[in-house]
Design a protein around this motif. Sequence first.
Motif, PDB file in Angstrom:
ATOM      1  N   GLU A  41      40.441  45.923  53.938  1.00 42.53           N
ATOM      2  CA  GLU A  41      39.941  44.507  53.369  1.00 42.53           C
ATOM      3  C   GLU A  41      40.347  44.705  51.712  1.00 42.53           C
ATOM      4  N   HIS A  42      39.887  45.851  51.353  1.00 43.10           N
ATOM      5  CA  HIS A  42      40.455  46.200  49.698  1.00 43.10           C
ATOM      6  C   HIS A  42      42.086  46.278  49.637  1.00 43.10           C
ATOM      7  N   LEU A  43      42.623  46.696  50.707  1.00 38.69           N
ATOM      8  CA  LEU A  43      44.060  46.954  50.522  1.00 38.69           C
ATOM      9  C   LEU A  43      44.885  45.647  50.590  1.00 38.69           C
ATOM     10  N   LYS A  44      44.359  44.806  51.348  1.00 34.52           N
ATOM     11  CA  LYS A  44      44.890  43.313  51.489  1.00 34.52           C
ATOM     12  C   LYS A  44      44.413  42.467  50.316  1.00 34.52           C
ATOM     13  N   GLU A  45      43.251  42.780  49.620  1.00 37.79           N
ATOM     14  CA  GLU A  45      42.988  42.076  48.270  1.00 37.79           C
ATOM     15  C   GLU A  45      43.809  42.764  47.229  1.00 37.79           C
ATOM     16  N   LEU A  46      44.084  43.735  47.334  1.00 34.80           N
ATOM     17  CA  LEU A  46      44.991  44.388  46.168  1.00 34.80           C
ATOM     18  C   LEU A  46      46.359  43.908  46.577  1.00 34.80           C
ATOM     19  N   ASP A  61      45.544  40.005  32.996  1.00 33.93           N
ATOM     20  CA  ASP A  61      44.608  39.283  34.188  1.00 33.93           C
ATOM     21  C   ASP A  61      44.776  40.271  35.359  1.00 33.93           C
ATOM     22  N   HIS A  62      45.921  40.553  35.631  1.00 37.47           N
ATOM     23  CA  HIS A  62      45.976  41.700  36.673  1.00 37.47           C
ATOM     24  C   HIS A  62      45.189  42.965  36.685  1.00 37.47           C
ATOM     25  N   ILE A  63      45.153  43.572  35.649  1.00 39.64           N
ATOM     26  CA  ILE A  63      44.413  44.803  35.436  1.00 39.64           C
ATOM     27  C   ILE A  63      42.835  44.530  35.517  1.00 39.64           C
ATOM     28  N   ALA A  64      42.402  43.260  34.824  1.00 40.01           N
ATOM     29  CA  ALA A  64      41.004  42.895  35.065  1.00 40.01           C
ATOM     30  C   ALA A  64      40.600  42.662  36.678  1.00 40.01           C
ATOM     31  N   GLU A  68      38.002  44.688  39.014  1.00 43.69           N
ATOM     32  CA  GLU A  68      36.834  43.927  39.681  1.00 43.69           C
ATOM     33  C   GLU A  68      37.171  44.567  41.061  1.00 43.69           C
ATOM     34  N   ILE A  69      38.219  44.599  41.804  1.00 47.97           N
ATOM     35  CA  ILE A  69      38.428  44.941  43.361  1.00 47.97           C
ATOM     36  C   ILE A  69      37.898  46.615  43.333  1.00 47.97           C
TER      37      ILE A  69
END
Length: 96
Positions: A41-46, A61-64, A68-69
Amino acid sequence: MTGIMTKLILREYMEKAQADRDSSLVKPKININTKIEVSEEHLKELQNNAYSESEGKDVIDHIAKVLEILDSIKIPNMDTDRLRVHVFPLSLTDAA
């Protein structure tokens, strides 16, 4: 407006990281051999939020979003900085 919000979020993360570091006089022993496993799930979100310099996305924005993830990933006895260093490259694509 988005740039201002992003800067505020990043400042908040930095202040929290400094406060966490300063609040612990004795750091717990951390096993550097702890295997880092990130859920699918986290890999997909990344990957869905991957940064590619060629796409013209805002790097701040990407770093933020990645921070968060990563804050939602909990690995026992894992230093958050080590987790960030190892997982952040998974959020980059192409020449980034």
